[in-house]
Design a protein around this motif. Structure first.
Motif, PDB file in Angstrom:
ATOM      1  N   LEU A 316       0.812  -1.208   0.000  1.00 35.05           N
ATOM      2  CA  LEU A 316       0.000   0.000   0.000  1.00 35.05           C
ATOM      3  C   LEU A 316       0.852   1.268   0.000  1.00 35.05           C
ATOM      4  O   LEU A 316       0.368   2.347   0.312  1.00 35.05           O
ATOM      5  N   ASN A 317       2.109   1.129  -0.380  1.00 40.15           N
ATOM      6  CA  ASN A 317       2.996   2.277  -0.516  1.00 40.15           C
ATOM      7  C   ASN A 317       2.794   2.911  -1.896  1.00 40.15           C
ATOM      8  O   ASN A 317       2.103   2.350  -2.757  1.00 40.15           O
ATOM      9  N   LEU A 321       0.805   1.140  -4.972  1.00 44.74           N
ATOM     10  CA  LEU A 321      -0.466   1.662  -5.465  1.00 44.74           C
ATOM     11  C   LEU A 321      -0.396   2.009  -6.953  1.00 44.74           C
ATOM     12  O   LEU A 321      -1.369   1.837  -7.680  1.00 44.74           O
ATOM     13  N   GLY A 368      -0.121 -10.391  -0.321  1.00 43.54           N
ATOM     14  CA  GLY A 368      -0.061  -9.095   0.348  1.00 43.54           C
ATOM     15  C   GLY A 368      -0.121  -9.325   1.848  1.00 43.54           C
ATOM     16  O   GLY A 368      -0.388 -10.443   2.314  1.00 43.54           O
ATOM     17  N   MET A 374      -7.541  -6.592   7.052  1.00 44.77           N
ATOM     18  CA  MET A 374      -7.218  -5.360   6.321  1.00 44.77           C
ATOM     19  C   MET A 374      -7.627  -4.111   7.097  1.00 44.77           C
ATOM     20  O   MET A 374      -7.623  -3.007   6.551  1.00 44.77           O
ATOM     21  N   PRO A 377      -3.759  -1.513   8.112  1.00 47.88           N
ATOM     22  CA  PRO A 377      -2.977  -1.510   6.872  1.00 47.88           C
ATOM     23  C   PRO A 377      -1.481  -1.353   7.129  1.00 47.88           C
ATOM     24  O   PRO A 377      -1.058  -0.749   8.113  1.00 47.88           O
ATOM     25  N   LEU A 379       2.190  -0.349   4.944  1.00 45.25           N
ATOM     26  CA  LEU A 379       2.701   0.247   3.717  1.00 45.25           C
ATOM     27  C   LEU A 379       3.622  -0.693   2.948  1.00 45.25           C
ATOM     28  O   LEU A 379       3.765  -0.581   1.737  1.00 45.25           O
ATOM     29  N   ASP A 381       5.479  -3.742   0.995  1.00 42.24           N
ATOM     30  CA  ASP A 381       5.166  -4.892   0.157  1.00 42.24           C
ATOM     31  C   ASP A 381       5.329  -6.143   1.019  1.00 42.24           C
ATOM     32  O   ASP A 381       6.224  -6.200   1.873  1.00 42.24           O
TER      33      ASP A 381
END
Length: 537
Positions: A316-317, A321, A368, A374, A377, A379, A381
């Motif tokens: 989610l970095n 994204l 992930g 979830m 979260p 960041l 990977d």
């Protein structure tokens, strides 16, 4: 309004029933669903499951919580359930798993006559359109498209290799002659036609294509508040849609398909259930049926997660994204790539003890980091591996919090209440550690998210601190013949004519795997029962 059949709940079972019953043009069918039609991009794009399962924001998700769990440090677990046509098939990981043939033979031995594997297998085949074609184990003419993943991540294949560390061999088909082994899951995903690569929810497969039938009425954003009964017979239901409240009459049957939480809740709101509990909430019992809400059980899930130095996983970095955005554009054009991924790409079924006659553990490999559904979260990977014990011994309850239909029920799965479940989860976590330490995963292994000192005590403490559901609650309207059974093997509520329950709540015991495909099978069989009853009149 008056119909032959009134279906309360448009989830996986309700969608099947509405489609199958309305095939007869002489029958009128009404389906009531609290959510939307669930046709939006969040549902259609498989990778966007991450945006729905957390319940933050609450999209197509009831986002329930359990009561405090004594064996999980008093934590309240999270219980996402699908809200909208297709139910949880609209927000799940799309994994197509039936369980083991022995599961269904066990049901029959527990009093659910006619639910042995030989009786159930034809309905599995009738529901399925498998891209591998027809065989003794698969169907190719059903509504539900089931396919192989087109472009799984390399790490998912590395996971399959890693399972050899615990003598778990490769398996190309978990729904074939033998479930045991490691491999890539088949998924309920469109593999043919203009929607290639999209999620094939049960609504998309069965219901959306037939909603224009003149004998089928589908009311969305409508909630059943009470089943209406007269002289021990179900006659309809009280419905709220927006500010309107109205009744709908059923001349043949009312079918309750609101899931393992919603079905027992609505029965109790209607005066059908444990009489003393109903009176506590000011509800006058129509029928004292003590099994309603009993026998709740679920698969408890423990996760090991690692960050990854390689970028071919999900993060989610900003870079992650950006990769997702590019993948989304490719998915729109070709129906492939990361956006088409179920995220839980790999899996395994293995025995916690070699002396067992069949697997008792299931693994899900996710490309992930998954932490608290979830809801927490990260960041970085990374990747995650889940393990659950497939046939838990602990049994809990579903009870009313109040007589208000809008109030969430009290969900108590009693996780780890049985000491045998505690011992098994400890063995399962040890096997999981061996797999995640295997050499094939070395290129992707970075920092472990929740390290501990390696002792059994520390590992058990981590299980108690973090384990939670893998989303397979069942059993709260169990079928059978004994006094605690809620429905008979034809799924008719015992003591109330014209009322059936059709969903995962009727399972006497959870299957050895994911529960969506078995729920579809249950609904296929229920539709056949009702068709036979109608023709016999």
């Amino acid at each position: 309004m008056r119909f032959d059949y009134l279906i309360l709940g448009g989830g996986s079972a309700g969608a099947v029933l509405a489609a199958r019953l309305s095939q007869d043009p002489d029958c009128t069918v009404c389906l009531i669903e609290a959510g939307t039609e669930a046709r939006d991009i969040l549902v259609r794009a498989p990778a966007l499951v991450a945006a729905m399962v957390s319940g933050r924001p609450q999209l197509h998700n009831w986002a329930y919580h359990t009561t405090p769990q004594a064996e999980l440090n008093g934590r309240r677990g999270f219980q996402p359930r699908g809200r909208g046509l297709g139910g949880s098939s609209a927000i799940n990981a799309m994994l197509y798993v039936r369980g083991q043939p022995q599961d269904y033979d066990d049901w029959a031995e527990m009093g659910a006559e006619g639910w042995d594997w030989q009786s159930c297998q034809p309905s599995f085949l009738a529901s399925e359109r498998n891209m591998r074609g027809a065989s003794d184990w698969h169907g190719d003419a059903g509504p539900l498209q089931v396919g192989d993943q087109r472009r799984p991540r390399p790490i998912s294949r590395a996971f399959v290799e890693a399972c050899a560390a615990v003598q778990c061999p490769p398996n190309a088909d978990f729904n074939g002659p033998d479930q045991e082994g490691a491999g890539l899951y088949q998924v309920t995903q469109f593999w043919d036609g203009p929607r290639k690569g999209e999620r094939c929810s049960v609504a998309a497969a069965y219901l959306h294509p037939v909603m224009a039938r003149p004998n089928l009425t589908v009311l969305t954003r409508a909630r059943a508040e009470k089943i209406l009964t007269t002289d021990a017979r179900a006659t309809g239901a009280l419905i709220r849609q927006g500010r309107k409240r109205f009744s709908v009459e059923a001349t043949r049957e009312v079918i309750l398909s609101a899931g393992a939480f919603g079905s027992p809740q609505l029965l109790m709101l209607s005066g059908i259930g444990p009489a003393d509990h109903l009176r506590e909430h000011g509800i006058e019992p129509v029928l004292d049926l003590p099994g309603v809400g009993a026998n709740l059980h679920d698969h408890l899930d423990y996760i090991i997660s690692y960050t990854s130095p390689r970028r071919d996983v999900v993060g989610l970095n900003p870079r992650g994204l950006m990769r997702l955005a590019r993948a989304g554009a490719g998915w729109r054009k070709h129906g492939e790539g990361l956006f088409a991924s179920p995220m839980a790409e790999g899996g395994a079924f293995l025995r916690s003890d070699p002396s067992l006659d069949r697997p008792d553990l299931q693994l899900h490999f996710v490309v992930g980091i998954v932490d608290q559904h979830m809801r927490k979260p990260h960041l970085a990977d990374g990747w995650s591996v889940h393990v659950c014990a497939m046939r838990p011994k602990s049994r809990g309850t579903l009870r009313l919090a109040s007589a208000d239909p809008r109030a969430a029920p009290l969900i108590d799965p009693a996780f780890l209440q049985d000491p045998r479940d505690q011992a098994l989860m400890l063995r399962a976590a040890r096997l999981l550690e061996q797999i995640t330490d295997a050499p094939s995963l070395d290129p992707w292994r970075g920092r472990k998210l929740y390290p501990h000192d390696g002792t059994d005590a520390a590992l058990m403490a981590d299980i108690r601190a973090r384990a939670d559901t893998i989303y397979h609650p069942v059993g709260t309207c169990r079928m059978g013949r004994d006094e605690m059974a809620v429905v008979d093997p034809q799924l008719r509520v015992q003591g109330i004519a014209g009322l059936r329950v059709v969903d995962a709540s009727v399972m006497p015991q959870v299957v050895s795997g994911n529960t969506n495909a078995p729920t579809v099978m249950i609904a296929e069989r229920a539709a056949a029962f009702m068709r036979a009853d109608r023709l016999g009149d």
